[in-house]
Design a protein around this motif. Sequence first.
Motif, PDB file in Angstrom:
ATOM      1  N   MET A   1       7.192 -17.630  15.752  1.00 23.12           N
ATOM      2  CA  MET A   1       6.936 -18.138  14.428  1.00 23.12           C
ATOM      3  C   MET A   1       6.817 -16.949  13.474  1.00 23.12           C
ATOM      4  SD  MET A   1       3.655 -20.106  12.819  1.00 23.12           S
ATOM      5  CE  MET A   1       3.554 -21.417  13.957  1.00 23.12           C
ATOM      6  N   HIS A   2       7.565 -16.989  12.392  1.00 22.56           N
ATOM      7  CA  HIS A   2       7.514 -15.923  11.406  1.00 22.56           C
ATOM      8  C   HIS A   2       6.490 -16.246  10.340  1.00 22.56           C
ATOM      9  CE1 HIS A   2      11.668 -15.410  12.998  1.00 22.56           C
ATOM     10  NE2 HIS A   2      11.235 -14.155  13.026  1.00 22.56           N
ATOM     11  N   GLN A   3       5.814 -15.192   9.898  1.00 19.68           N
ATOM     12  CA  GLN A   3       4.894 -15.385   8.804  1.00 19.68           C
ATOM     13  C   GLN A   3       5.651 -15.324   7.495  1.00 19.68           C
ATOM     14  OE1 GLN A   3       1.773 -12.512   9.070  1.00 19.68           O
ATOM     15  NE2 GLN A   3       0.561 -13.804  10.396  1.00 19.68           N
ATOM     16  N   GLY A   4       5.171 -16.049   6.509  1.00 16.92           N
ATOM     17  CA  GLY A   4       5.807 -16.044   5.206  1.00 16.92           C
ATOM     18  C   GLY A   4       5.543 -14.738   4.489  1.00 16.92           C
ATOM     19  N   SER A   5       6.411 -14.448   3.557  1.00 17.89           N
ATOM     20  CA  SER A   5       6.177 -13.262   2.748  1.00 17.89           C
ATOM     21  C   SER A   5       5.225 -13.635   1.627  1.00 17.89           C
ATOM     22  CB  SER A   5       7.492 -12.733   2.189  1.00 17.89           C
ATOM     23  OG  SER A   5       8.085 -13.708   1.363  1.00 17.89           O
ATOM     24  N   GLY A   6       4.404 -12.712   1.262  1.00 18.52           N
ATOM     25  CA  GLY A   6       3.427 -12.979   0.218  1.00 18.52           C
ATOM     26  C   GLY A   6       4.061 -12.902  -1.162  1.00 18.52           C
ATOM     27  N   ILE A   7       3.248 -13.102  -2.170  1.00 22.35           N
ATOM     28  CA  ILE A   7       3.739 -13.031  -3.538  1.00 22.35           C
ATOM     29  C   ILE A   7       3.771 -11.592  -4.037  1.00 22.35           C
ATOM     30  CG2 ILE A   7       3.055 -15.370  -4.121  1.00 22.35           C
ATOM     31  CD1 ILE A   7       0.520 -14.272  -5.357  1.00 22.35           C
ATOM     32  N   LEU A   8       3.133 -10.682  -3.320  1.00 18.16           N
ATOM     33  CA  LEU A   8       3.103  -9.272  -3.686  1.00 18.16           C
ATOM     34  C   LEU A   8       3.863  -8.444  -2.666  1.00 18.16           C
ATOM     35  CD1 LEU A   8      -0.691  -8.869  -4.565  1.00 18.16           C
ATOM     36  CD2 LEU A   8       1.186  -9.223  -6.157  1.00 18.16           C
ATOM     37  N   SER A   9       4.498  -7.387  -3.136  1.00 17.13           N
ATOM     38  CA  SER A   9       5.102  -6.438  -2.206  1.00 17.13           C
ATOM     39  C   SER A   9       3.985  -5.581  -1.612  1.00 17.13           C
ATOM     40  CB  SER A   9       6.124  -5.564  -2.934  1.00 17.13           C
ATOM     41  OG  SER A   9       5.470  -4.700  -3.850  1.00 17.13           O
ATOM     42  N   THR A  10       4.331  -4.773  -0.639  1.00 17.91           N
ATOM     43  CA  THR A  10       3.323  -3.924  -0.004  1.00 17.91           C
ATOM     44  C   THR A  10       2.712  -2.958  -1.016  1.00 17.91           C
ATOM     45  OG1 THR A  10       4.534  -4.057   2.069  1.00 17.91           O
ATOM     46  CG2 THR A  10       2.920  -2.315   1.886  1.00 17.91           C
ATOM     47  N   ARG A  11       3.546  -2.390  -1.870  1.00 23.97           N
ATOM     48  CA  ARG A  11       3.034  -1.452  -2.872  1.00 23.97           C
ATOM     49  C   ARG A  11       2.141  -2.167  -3.886  1.00 23.97           C
ATOM     50  NH1 ARG A  11       6.181   2.202  -7.266  1.00 23.97           N
ATOM     51  NH2 ARG A  11       4.345   3.397  -7.842  1.00 23.97           N
ATOM     52  N   GLN A  12       2.572  -3.349  -4.341  1.00 27.93           N
ATOM     53  CA  GLN A  12       1.767  -4.114  -5.287  1.00 27.93           C
ATOM     54  C   GLN A  12       0.437  -4.519  -4.671  1.00 27.93           C
ATOM     55  OE1 GLN A  12       4.568  -7.215  -6.095  1.00 27.93           O
ATOM     56  NE2 GLN A  12       5.177  -6.334  -8.067  1.00 27.93           N
ATOM     57  N   ARG A  13       0.452  -4.838  -3.383  1.00 29.16           N
ATOM     58  CA  ARG A  13      -0.779  -5.226  -2.694  1.00 29.16           C
ATOM     59  C   ARG A  13      -1.760  -4.059  -2.633  1.00 29.16           C
ATOM     60  NH1 ARG A  13      -2.521  -9.278   0.541  1.00 29.16           N
ATOM     61  NH2 ARG A  13      -3.866  -8.686   2.263  1.00 29.16           N
ATOM     62  N   ARG A  14      -1.239  -2.872  -2.334  1.00 32.15           N
ATOM     63  CA  ARG A  14      -2.106  -1.683  -2.321  1.00 32.15           C
ATOM     64  C   ARG A  14      -2.676  -1.385  -3.698  1.00 32.15           C
ATOM     65  NH1 ARG A  14       1.978   1.598   1.307  1.00 32.15           N
ATOM     66  NH2 ARG A  14       1.340   0.828   3.343  1.00 32.15           N
ATOM     67  N   LEU A  15      -1.835  -1.507  -4.730  1.00 27.67           N
ATOM     68  CA  LEU A  15      -2.318  -1.284  -6.089  1.00 27.67           C
ATOM     69  C   LEU A  15      -3.337  -2.342  -6.507  1.00 27.67           C
ATOM     70  CD1 LEU A  15       0.957  -0.186  -7.896  1.00 27.67           C
ATOM     71  CD2 LEU A  15      -1.035   1.219  -7.370  1.00 27.67           C
ATOM     72  N   ALA A  16      -3.152  -3.580  -6.049  1.00 30.67           N
ATOM     73  CA  ALA A  16      -4.118  -4.637  -6.359  1.00 30.67           C
ATOM     74  C   ALA A  16      -5.468  -4.324  -5.717  1.00 30.67           C
ATOM     75  CB  ALA A  16      -3.597  -5.988  -5.887  1.00 30.67           C
ATOM     76  N   TRP A  17      -5.445  -3.861  -4.470  1.00 34.88           N
ATOM     77  CA  TRP A  17      -6.701  -3.489  -3.814  1.00 34.88           C
ATOM     78  C   TRP A  17      -7.359  -2.314  -4.522  1.00 34.88           C
ATOM     79  CZ3 TRP A  17     -10.020  -5.787  -0.891  1.00 34.88           C
ATOM     80  CH2 TRP A  17      -9.615  -6.825  -0.064  1.00 34.88           C
TER      81      TRP A  17
END
Length: 69
Positions: A1-17
Amino acid sequence: MHQGSGILSTRQRRLAWLGFMLAALQAPVSAWLVADESWLFSLCVALMVAIVIIADDAARRHPANATGD
């Protein structure tokens, strides 16, 4: 089972954190230094960024090929 992709890219997720941590840490510091209640704005920004991070987590946990059973 594949997980869905989020609404943020990896870079955007790091910047959000990073943005969440900076805003969350800035709120109590400004509350201590400033006499007015302008620190509430930092708290609201931190909460809005936290909601985006939570929504991204939920989108990532949702299976990519889910069917409406």
